[in-house]
Write an enzyme that holds these catalytic residues in place. Sequence first.
Site, short mmCIF file in Angstrom:
data_model
loop_
_atom_site.label_atom_id
_atom_site.label_comp_id
_atom_site.label_asym_id
_atom_site.label_seq_id
_atom_site.Cartn_x
_atom_site.Cartn_y
_atom_site.Cartn_z
N TYR A 189 17.83 -6.17 -7.14
CA TYR A 189 17.39 -5.24 -6.08
C TYR A 189 16.50 -4.12 -6.61
O TYR A 189 16.15 -3.21 -5.85
CB TYR A 189 18.60 -4.56 -5.42
CG TYR A 189 19.73 -5.47 -5.01
CD1 TYR A 189 19.54 -6.48 -4.06
CD2 TYR A 189 21.00 -5.30 -5.54
CE1 TYR A 189 20.59 -7.30 -3.68
CE2 TYR A 189 22.06 -6.12 -5.16
CZ TYR A 189 21.84 -7.11 -4.23
OH TYR A 189 22.88 -7.91 -3.85
N CYS A 199 18.35 -13.61 -22.37
CA CYS A 199 17.03 -14.14 -22.72
C CYS A 199 16.10 -14.04 -21.52
O CYS A 199 15.72 -15.05 -20.93
CB CYS A 199 17.16 -15.57 -23.18
SG CYS A 199 18.16 -15.64 -24.65
N TYR A 202 30.03 -4.24 -6.69
CA TYR A 202 29.03 -5.30 -6.87
C TYR A 202 28.57 -5.43 -8.32
O TYR A 202 27.45 -5.84 -8.60
CB TYR A 202 27.84 -5.08 -5.92
CG TYR A 202 28.27 -4.98 -4.47
CD1 TYR A 202 28.79 -6.09 -3.81
CD2 TYR A 202 28.23 -3.77 -3.78
CE1 TYR A 202 29.22 -6.01 -2.50
CE2 TYR A 202 28.67 -3.68 -2.47
CZ TYR A 202 29.17 -4.80 -1.83
OH TYR A 202 29.61 -4.72 -0.53
N PRO A 228 34.29 -0.21 4.76
CA PRO A 228 33.60 0.27 3.56
C PRO A 228 34.04 -0.48 2.31
O PRO A 228 35.22 -0.77 2.14
CB PRO A 228 34.04 1.75 3.47
CG PRO A 228 35.37 1.78 4.14
CD PRO A 228 35.34 0.72 5.22
N1 LLP Z 1 31.38 -5.67 6.07
C1 LLP Z 1 30.50 -6.68 6.08
C2 LLP Z 1 30.52 -7.61 7.19
C3 LLP Z 1 29.57 -6.83 5.05
O1 LLP Z 1 28.71 -7.83 5.08
C4 LLP Z 1 29.57 -5.91 3.98
C5 LLP Z 1 28.63 -6.04 2.88
C6 LLP Z 1 30.52 -4.87 3.98
C7 LLP Z 1 31.40 -4.77 5.05
C8 LLP Z 1 30.62 -3.85 2.88
O2 LLP Z 1 29.45 -3.13 2.70
P1 LLP Z 1 29.46 -1.85 1.73
O3 LLP Z 1 30.34 -0.82 2.38
O4 LLP Z 1 30.01 -2.27 0.43
O5 LLP Z 1 28.03 -1.46 1.66
N2 LLP Z 1 25.44 -7.06 -3.13
C9 LLP Z 1 24.78 -5.96 -2.45
C10 LLP Z 1 25.56 -5.49 -1.26
C11 LLP Z 1 25.80 -6.61 -0.29
C12 LLP Z 1 26.59 -6.16 0.88
C13 LLP Z 1 26.92 -7.32 1.74
N3 LLP Z 1 27.80 -6.99 2.81
C14 LLP Z 1 24.57 -4.81 -3.43
O6 LLP Z 1 24.97 -4.96 -4.58
O7 LLP Z 1 23.99 -3.81 -3.08
#
Ligand code: LLP
Length: 453
Positions: free
Chosen positions: A354, A381, A411, A307
């Site tokens: 997004y 801008c 993020y 997570p």
């Molecule tokens: N493990 C792997 C292999 C991943 O690719 C990711 C996220 C995570 C864990 C963590 O995911 P989380 O628990 O944070 O959802 N920039 C995007 C999110 C991209 C996530 C990419 N991989 C946003 O701002 O929503």
Amino acid sequence: MSALGEPWSTGASRDGEGSLHVAGVDVRALAAEHGTPAYVLDEADLRERARAYRQAFEAAFAAIGAGVDVYYAGKAFLSVAVARWVHAEGLRVDTSTGGELAVALRAGVPGEHVGLHGNNKSDAEIARALAAGVGRIIVDSLPEVERVATAARAAGGAPAPVMVRVTTGVHAGGHEFISTAHEDQKFGLSLAAGEGEADSPAMTALLAAVASPDVELLGIHSHIGSQILDASGFEVAAAKVLALRAELAERTGVLVPEVDLGGGYGIAYLPGEVALDPERVARDVAASVAAAAHELGTPLPRFSIEPGRAIVGPAGLTLYTVGTVKPVRLDDGRVRTYVAVDGGMSDNIRPALYGADYHAELAGRRSTAEPVLARVVGKHCESGDIVVHEVMLPGDVRAGDLLAVAATGAYGRSMASNYNMVPRPPVVAVADGGTRVLVRRETEDDLLALDQG
Ligand code: LLP
């Protein structure tokens, strides 16, 4: 003082004058000391979430007789202090580039508690990970099995510990998930064999890893998406991974000891939204993996999860100062009040990228003015430079007001840019009534220092 509740951090409250406090710090004082915009990170909240995920998964998996490790996904936000906090709470650190790896190592996280991801790792990143003794490299393609093996041979040490990242066809995020056999994306190796192929890309890579004396195949990795609010996607993916593990064991005699189920646990961004409950999702996933393993007749592996957002997202908010306030008449006769703040898409690209929704509130005072339909925009801008698409704000919102946007801990800073040569805001931690700068504000000198003239 009255607590705010989700989507704010647990340390957020309002004082008698309506000013927002986080962990005992009045945001007016924080803004005066550190300036705006600023990312404000509630340390106790972050640590509590890290602990809650670890304890929930440990308890649920212990109940089915399996161990579990929780890796904090550093891509959501990583700094030396945050890496230390999560490690102190018993988490490991998942990195996806050499830069994230460098931060984790600088923090003193032992290599064996660090994982390295990446769909296109450089030789330097692989060599550095091996030199640091990382606990696992998550291999993302067939050639990478050989590249890691070659690097391990060159390093002359033990075989490289690897997991193979597979795509199960389950994509989750938001409220729904879909399951399709074939994948059209860059990550992982598909479980589906193509026409005329004996083995799936995932099985081919696993067989290569089993056969290589220079890699130690720890297990199989699956990450299905992000901001997931329904546990069923994890359950479907886990069952597919366990079936693949059983098939590999049948064919090679090697029952890999570990399975990683990735990250993606969803949070609340708006009032009224409900985050995934770690205890509930841990129980549901544990129950379904136990059932799947029982059906397959294979002993359970050790599990891990990754997570990111769920640990750091709700712990953070962004504090801005309001500048230009402009009423704009819409075609349907309504008026939308454009409230411009001193940051924008450079400190939070998620609304533009997004269409992500956020919640904002006046932070430095109480107002009894009639609420108006507002859109919070930045100073860039670009007309898509939106921080909050739609929110009701007091009609007397004016230049100089402090505005807080909730749940920006994940993020936000990690995807920040210098668009329009805007220096990136600091990350200020708050705890027990005090502040501490984790990442200082960028200056124009920082930006100019890169310019070779
Ligand atoms: N493990 C792997 C292999 C991943 O690719 C990711 C996220 C995570 C864990 C963590 O995911 P989380 O628990 O944070 O959802 N920039 C995007 C999110 C991209 C996530 C990419 N991989 C946003 O701002 O929503």
